[in-house]
Design an enzyme around this catalytic site. Structure first.
Site, mmCIF file in Angstrom:
data_model
loop_
_atom_site.group_PDB
_atom_site.id
_atom_site.type_symbol
_atom_site.label_atom_id
_atom_site.label_comp_id
_atom_site.label_asym_id
_atom_site.label_seq_id
_atom_site.Cartn_x
_atom_site.Cartn_y
_atom_site.Cartn_z
ATOM 1 N N ARG A 168 9.713 2.363 -6.915
ATOM 2 C CA ARG A 168 8.272 2.827 -7.605
ATOM 3 C C ARG A 168 8.654 4.079 -8.528
ATOM 4 N NH1 ARG A 168 5.401 3.093 -3.665
ATOM 5 N NH2 ARG A 168 4.779 0.918 -3.572
ATOM 6 N N PHE B 14 6.084 3.422 4.866
ATOM 7 C CA PHE B 14 5.269 2.238 5.310
ATOM 8 C C PHE B 14 5.916 0.789 4.761
ATOM 9 C CE2 PHE B 14 4.109 3.888 1.187
ATOM 10 C CZ PHE B 14 3.883 2.682 0.329
ATOM 11 N N ASP C 165 2.535 -3.243 -8.570
ATOM 12 C CA ASP C 165 2.684 -4.452 -7.572
ATOM 13 C C ASP C 165 4.430 -4.382 -7.096
ATOM 14 O OD1 ASP C 165 1.657 -6.453 -5.914
ATOM 15 O OD2 ASP C 165 2.965 -7.741 -7.460
ATOM 16 N N SER C 166 4.513 -4.160 -6.002
ATOM 17 C CA SER C 166 5.888 -4.119 -5.607
ATOM 18 C C SER C 166 5.908 -4.838 -4.234
ATOM 19 C CB SER C 166 6.149 -2.666 -5.337
ATOM 20 O OG SER C 166 5.224 -1.903 -4.622
#
Length: 202
Positions: free
Chosen positions: A186, A157, A75-76
């Site tokens: 990430r 994105f 989750d970021s």
């Protein structure tokens, strides 16, 4: 000996490729990375955690329980200093609809209109969780930078076109995939998971 399948709880091909590249760089073999499109569908719990860590762990637990596979989930999001760390866990749906990148970016810029350049600090944060064989590991990676006044670049994105990483002259959306892996939140969190992933491969 056949490779051990590891589920990445995502349908985003870029995320699967990123983990494959990081494993290859580290010389870890014996793991076959699969995404949600390659396993039978299961009910995915809504992301209701107050932190990235809670959400990542919930997703990894769901995936492992539903498929019996080791599961990696992340989750970021973006934490903006002038907004007290928001959008945070709400990053993907900041404008009200999940994954509406342009609307999310437009809203963020509108909220920061009056914020001077020297106070536009932000960081991308990622929590990556691994649930396997009854063990749970969560690692967090952060990528500091600042928010520009207009989007630049078309790789990446989400908020990538607005995010200028610390020490860079290019936005996150102007970096190559390899450059982004090396620096990104990430990438940092996934690399911190490598010892646990190496144990799985043994």
């Amino acid at each position: 000996m056949s490779a051990r399948r590891v589920l990445v709880a995502s349908r985003n091909a870029k995320k699967l490729d990123e983990l494959r590249r990081i494993l290859a760089e580290a010389g870890i073999e014996g793991l076959e990375i699969v995404g949600l499109n390659e396993v039978p569908p299961y009910d995915e719990a809504p992301e209701t955690g107050a932190t990235f860590e809670e959400n990542a762990l919930a997703k990894a637990r769901d995936g492992a329980a539903a498929t019996g596979l080791a599961c990696v989930a992340d989750d970021s999001g973006l934490a903006v200093d002038a907004l007290n760390g928001m959008p945070g866990v709400l990053s993907a749906r900041w404008s009200g609809r999940h994954g509406a990148d342009t609307a999310n970016n437009d809203l963020l810029l509108a909220q920061l209109t009056d914020v001077p350049d020297d106070r536009r600090g932000a960081r991308f944060v990622s929590a990556c969780a691994l649930v396997a064989d009854g063990t749970e590991v969560v690692e967090v990676g952060e990528w500091p930078g600042s928010i520009l006044r207009k989007p630049v670049g078309d790789n990446g994105f989400g908020y990538d076109p607005l995010f200028l990483p610390e020490g860079e002259t290019r936005t996150s959306a102007q970096l190559t995939p390899a450059e982004k892996d090396a620096a990104s939140h990430r990438g940092r969190a996934l690399r911190a998971l490598l010892p646990a992933l190496a144990d799985l491969a043994r």
